[in-house]
Design an enzyme around this catalytic site. Sequence first.
Site, short mmCIF file in Angstrom:
data_model
loop_
_atom_site.label_atom_id
_atom_site.label_comp_id
_atom_site.label_asym_id
_atom_site.label_seq_id
_atom_site.Cartn_x
_atom_site.Cartn_y
_atom_site.Cartn_z
N HIS A 15 43.00 46.05 45.04
CA HIS A 15 42.50 45.46 46.29
C HIS A 15 42.44 43.95 46.14
O HIS A 15 42.88 43.21 47.03
CB HIS A 15 41.10 46.00 46.60
N HIS B 148 34.81 49.03 41.40
CA HIS B 148 35.34 48.16 40.35
C HIS B 148 34.22 47.36 39.70
O HIS B 148 33.21 47.06 40.34
CB HIS B 148 36.39 47.20 40.92
#
Length: 395
Positions: free
Chosen positions: A164, A211
């Site tokens: 991302h 993350h």
Amino acid sequence: MLHMNGAMFKLITYLQDSELVARFQRTCGLFAVKSERRRTCGNGHLQVDGTEDRSCTSDYTYQANGYNVDAASGPQYQVRNVFLYYLFLVSAALGREVFYISFLPCVHWNLDPFLCRRLVNMWAVVMYIGQVLKDTLKMPRPLAPPVVRLETRVSAEYGMPSTHAMAATTIFFTFLFSATHRFQIQFESGLLLAVLLSILVCLSRLYTGMHSVLDVIGGVLISAVLMLLTYPAWDAFDGVQLTSPLTPVVSVVLPFLLSYCYPKLDHYSTTRGDTTIILGVGAGCSAGYWLNQQLGQTSELKGPFPLPLPPLTPPTLALGCARSTLGVAVLLGTRQLAKSTSLWALCTWHQVSPSDPLTRRRREIEVPYKFSTYTAMGLVHTILLDRAFRQLGLL
């Protein structure tokens, strides 16, 4: 030297710490439900910490994988800052297919095909490298608990780097560096917007618990290095891509081989399939732009550059909305038709049932059906829709 190595190790360990992500979530008003008893309150929040509230009704869930999981509702959490909750959910969507399938084609239809082509090229290269790195480094995602994970689809993937973060950095800054040469754009304002959007996407990966800080920083740095290394060749590559007779073969065969020879997975995850999707889009767009160039039916802007931005008048906005709505609808229809057809053909060839979920995970089926589906979408986007818009008077 040993002291420096020790300090670096401590820094990496700190940045990868799951508790650091959990603290960020709590700072932003996202809290895990810690007790086995889940209480739904009249204000719509889930009560935590065992406090009493007469507006709450009780039901029971049980600990699983470190946090309360209900088969119907997934991980339980309390949102105390609704604005940040929706801000980061929207920001996270900027790294998903819903964004790519709308933003990238709309840049072509409403602004400049050149910009779309460059964005797709860089996006495909950076994302392929990022996905391969994930399955090579095999670094885990943050632990839950203490982290609350708001997404489940990619939970089986490894964490490092955050694709991302890589996609956001690549798309927004490639757009900035390319658009400033094509249009009369104030670079400082564009830079501020690119930085803001990239930061929001990066922070969304922490907020959603997908993350670590190290994953996000690693994603940004890797994409920045790749952009820096490739930037001098952007214009030269664009010329070769449009004029070389080898383009239609190389642009399709090479991405397919890269997809099929993707690093072997020690467990199934969505990385190979997502990588195939991205490379399929890149293949279809590359072949489509090449064919347009050969036929002389391209909608490329003519210089001298930089040009003034198109005026935002009501008729212009209406045409842009019409192109975008019709175009995205056609692409979604193309995806459904190509997916169903290719999956049926492959399952018939291999004599397996397409209704079996495990069938679609087999490499000899997953890679060809996803690659052909998204290559078809790239071709429809670059070739057929341009011509359809001209026939309908939308260009």
